[in-house]
Design an enzyme around this catalytic site. Structure first.
Site, PDB file in Angstrom:
ATOM      1  N   LYS A 243       0.807  -1.219   0.000  1.00 31.71           N
ATOM      2  CA  LYS A 243       0.000   0.000   0.000  1.00 31.71           C
ATOM      3  C   LYS A 243       0.841   1.270   0.000  1.00 31.71           C
ATOM      4  O   LYS A 243       0.433   2.288  -0.559  1.00 31.71           O
ATOM      5  CB  LYS A 243      -0.957  -0.014   1.183  1.00 31.71           C
ATOM      6  CG  LYS A 243      -1.924  -1.208   1.155  1.00 31.71           C
ATOM      7  CD  LYS A 243      -3.246  -0.821   1.755  1.00 31.71           C
ATOM      8  CE  LYS A 243      -3.575  -1.536   3.024  1.00 31.71           C
ATOM      9  NZ  LYS A 243      -4.733  -0.941   3.694  1.00 31.71           N
TER      10      LYS A 243
ATOM     11  N   HIS B 203     -13.429  -0.521  11.352  1.00 34.53           N
ATOM     12  CA  HIS B 203     -12.947  -0.494   9.965  1.00 34.53           C
ATOM     13  C   HIS B 203     -13.451  -1.657   9.116  1.00 34.53           C
ATOM     14  O   HIS B 203     -12.915  -1.940   8.053  1.00 34.53           O
ATOM     15  CB  HIS B 203     -11.419  -0.448   9.911  1.00 34.53           C
ATOM     16  CG  HIS B 203     -10.838   0.684  10.698  1.00 34.53           C
ATOM     17  ND1 HIS B 203     -11.192   1.997  10.484  1.00 34.53           N
ATOM     18  CD2 HIS B 203      -9.939   0.701  11.703  1.00 34.53           C
ATOM     19  CE1 HIS B 203     -10.536   2.774  11.328  1.00 34.53           C
ATOM     20  NE2 HIS B 203      -9.771   2.014  12.088  1.00 34.53           N
TER      21      HIS B 203
ATOM     22  N   ARG C  70      -9.468  -7.778  -6.401  1.00 35.18           N
ATOM     23  CA  ARG C  70     -10.326  -8.966  -6.366  1.00 35.18           C
ATOM     24  C   ARG C  70     -11.786  -8.541  -6.439  1.00 35.18           C
ATOM     25  O   ARG C  70     -12.086  -7.360  -6.364  1.00 35.18           O
ATOM     26  CB  ARG C  70     -10.104  -9.693  -5.038  1.00 35.18           C
ATOM     27  CG  ARG C  70     -10.318  -8.732  -3.871  1.00 35.18           C
ATOM     28  CD  ARG C  70     -10.371  -9.380  -2.531  1.00 35.18           C
ATOM     29  NE  ARG C  70     -10.090  -8.451  -1.463  1.00 35.18           N
ATOM     30  CZ  ARG C  70     -10.960  -7.629  -0.903  1.00 35.18           C
ATOM     31  NH1 ARG C  70     -12.218  -7.607  -1.333  1.00 35.18           N
ATOM     32  NH2 ARG C  70     -10.616  -6.801   0.064  1.00 35.18           N
TER      33      ARG C  70
HETATM   34  P1  ADP Z   1      -8.028  -2.208   5.003  1.00 31.66           P
HETATM   35  O1  ADP Z   1      -7.372  -2.593   3.738  1.00 31.66           O
HETATM   36  O2  ADP Z   1      -7.389  -2.835   6.203  1.00 31.66           O
HETATM   37  O3  ADP Z   1      -9.512  -2.350   4.971  1.00 31.66           O
HETATM   38  P2  ADP Z   1      -8.150   0.639   4.404  1.00 31.66           P
HETATM   39  O4  ADP Z   1      -6.946   1.382   4.011  1.00 31.66           O
HETATM   40  O5  ADP Z   1      -9.111   0.239   3.329  1.00 31.66           O
HETATM   41  O6  ADP Z   1      -7.707  -0.649   5.226  1.00 31.66           O
HETATM   42  O7  ADP Z   1      -8.935   1.458   5.506  1.00 31.66           O
HETATM   43  C1  ADP Z   1     -10.075   0.926   6.168  1.00 31.66           C
HETATM   44  C2  ADP Z   1     -10.853   2.027   6.859  1.00 31.66           C
HETATM   45  O8  ADP Z   1     -10.021   2.725   7.795  1.00 31.66           O
HETATM   46  C3  ADP Z   1     -11.370   3.108   5.934  1.00 31.66           C
HETATM   47  O9  ADP Z   1     -12.575   2.759   5.331  1.00 31.66           O
HETATM   48  C4  ADP Z   1     -11.529   4.291   6.900  1.00 31.66           C
HETATM   49  O10 ADP Z   1     -12.703   4.156   7.655  1.00 31.66           O
HETATM   50  C5  ADP Z   1     -10.342   4.090   7.836  1.00 31.66           C
HETATM   51  N1  ADP Z   1      -9.177   4.887   7.371  1.00 31.66           N
HETATM   52  C6  ADP Z   1      -8.100   4.433   6.703  1.00 31.66           C
HETATM   53  N2  ADP Z   1      -7.220   5.435   6.444  1.00 31.66           N
HETATM   54  C7  ADP Z   1      -7.750   6.556   6.962  1.00 31.66           C
HETATM   55  C8  ADP Z   1      -7.338   7.950   7.004  1.00 31.66           C
HETATM   56  N3  ADP Z   1      -6.197   8.340   6.481  1.00 31.66           N
HETATM   57  N4  ADP Z   1      -8.172   8.828   7.607  1.00 31.66           N
HETATM   58  C9  ADP Z   1      -9.343   8.437   8.143  1.00 31.66           C
HETATM   59  N5  ADP Z   1      -9.783   7.166   8.135  1.00 31.66           N
HETATM   60  C10 ADP Z   1      -9.012   6.221   7.548  1.00 31.66           C
END
Ligand code: ADP
Length: 450
Positions: free
Chosen positions: A116, A235, A292
């Site tokens: 990432k 999350h 995916r």
């Molecule tokens: P994963 O791959 O573990 O699901 P993500 O990067 O998709 O992780 O993030 C999951 C969730 O975490 C997001 O939908 C959001 O709610 C929160 N999140 C992630 N990064 C941020 C950020 N920079 N600011 C605020 N919330 C965040």
């Protein structure tokens, strides 16, 4: 087109893949663990192979066993579903090395987006907005503190190889960040086998908006609009909708274009999802790309009429995607997906067990994707998702009304499920207004226990 496909997954998504294969006249091979002999995907597939013990690392994650099952049964392609081996570039590579087709993107695209910290850098080169943060991984506590001072608190540390909402640490000041740095690295090492973390600005009330991508081997890359996934707990998504009421047509075009650019930059082929955070001021930022099919794909299917699993199979076999060409995707009506988990609706504790009685709702605008049946015993070893109740209406109001009555008609006895929680959410004023963000659930839980 393939004549036989092996499904390297279980449960509802394996059943969904079987449905798509059936419609294309493709024979299916199910693989399963010892604990899943009675799982619906095993019953529905044309053939099945037991590949190991109850724990996923001995079965669904056992690359050698999955590949052997494909070779023994003469399958030509493997669909990984989501979770398990779906985003494992090494697995995709072995599949290809064995002369089989991986139904998904190339190992290179999986590898690129799986890191990432690296993905952030690559997409920003393509002009896609990213949150202020580290340019790649961050290697020392001091670097983290220096950078946070520059971009301003709060900041979030995230595992470079993370997923599933785990391995994230929020910090509001330098002291917290120093403490979070080691914890985040340790957690990342434990959960993902790599301690690398990166840092980005933490948005305080964003929406999670993601775009569905399809790309074929003939150079066509399209998006199918967005999904609003802000209803999350820890999350993890609970409810997803399409379209998002926060997007205007112009924003959809702009974000959709950024998603397409992201896919092009990664030389992406097959179905994928580009996730963004949308800030309250309307700015959006790339978060990550999921390489995916996703749990929440049905809401996109309902508002676009595109069968995403079918497209995945067409694309993997080298055909052109069958989505008609049009200038701009305009979603038809509104769809909402409720994730029905085998868990207590109040405490969220897992609730595996035997299904004593089961009746799924039907009627206009209701779809259920599930592997449940009466008498089935849910094994305790896997994800708690047991059904996806998806509703479609002419607008959000109608979708909510349908959702409510469908949840009331859903009868599952023998286990506890999150259906009751969804029913409560549908009566919540804030949810109904649509003015939601990723912290909705925290507020909702607080209101509920007040
Ligand atoms: P994963 O791959 O573990 O699901 P993500 O990067 O998709 O992780 O993030 C999951 C969730 O975490 C997001 O939908 C959001 O709610 C929160 N999140 C992630 N990064 C941020 C950020 N920079 N600011 C605020 N919330 C965040």
């Amino acid at each position: 087109m393939f004549s036989k496909v092996l499904i390297a997954n279980r449960g509802e998504i394996a059943v969904r893949i079987i449905a798509a294969c059936r419609e294309l006249g493709i024979a299916t091979v199910a693989v399963h663990s010892d604990a899943d002999t009675d799982c619906l995907h095993v019953r529905l597939a044309d053939e099945s192979v037991c590949i190991g013990g109850p724990y996923a690392n001995t079965s669904y994650l056992n690359v050698t066993a999955v590949i052997s099952a494909a070779e023994i049964t003469g399958a030509e392609a493997i669909h990984p579903g989501y979770g398990f081996l779906a985003e494992n570039a090494h697995f995709a590579e072995i599949v290809e090395d064995c002369g089989l087709t991986f139904i998904g993107p190339s190992p290179a695209a999986i590898r690129l987006m799986g890191n990432k910290a690296q993905a952030r850098r690559v997409v920003s080169e393509a002009g896609v907005p990213i949150l202020p943060g580290s340019d790649g991984p961050i290697s020392s506590r001091q670097d983290a503190v220096d950078l946070a001072k520059e971009i301003g608190y709060p900041v979030i540390l995230k595992a470079s190889f993370g997923g599933g909402g785990r391995g994230m640490r929020l910090a509001w000041n330098a002291r917290e960040l120093r403490a979070a740095f080691d914890t985040a690295r340790n957690e990342a090492e434990k959960a993902f086998g790599d301690p690398t973390v990166y840092l980005e600005k933490y948005l305080q009330a964003p929406r999670h908006i993601e775009f569905q991508i399809l790309a074929d081997q003939h150079g066509r890359v399209i998006h199918l609009g967005e999904r609003e996934c802000s209803i999350q707990r820890r999350h993890q998504k609970l409810i997803e909708e399409a379209p998002s009421i926060a997007l205007t047509r112009e924003m959809r075009t702009e974000m959709g274009q950024a998603a397409v650019e992201t896919a092009r930059k990664a030389r992406y082929v097959n179905a994928g999802t580009v996730e963004f955070l949308l800030d309250s001021d309307g700015s959006f930022y790339f978060m990550e790309m999921n390489t995916r099919i996703q749990v929440e794909h049905p809401v996109t299917e309902l508002v676009t009429g595109v069968d995403l699993l079918r497209e995945q199979l067409l694309i993997a076999s080298g055909e052109k995607m069958s989505v008609p060409r049009r200038k701009q995707i305009s979603p038809i009506g509104h769809a909402i997906e409720f994730r029905i988990n085998a868990e207590d609706p109040v405490t969220f504790a897992p609730s595996p067990g035997k299904i004593q009685m089961l009746a799924f709702p039907g009627g206009p605008g209701v779809r259920v994707d599930s592997h449940l049946y009466g008498g089935y015993s849910i094994p305790p070893y896997y994800d708690s998702l047991v059904a996806k109740l998806v509703v479609h209406g002419k607008d959000r109001e109608e979708a909510m009304t349908r959702g409510r009555r469908a949840l009331e008609m859903l009868q599952i006895e023998g286990i506890k499920t999150s259906a009751a929680l969804h029913h409560e959410i549908l009566q919540d004023e804030e949810y109904r207004s649509g003015a939601i963000d990723t912290h909705f659930m925290e507020r909702f839980i607080e209101r509920r226990s007040a």
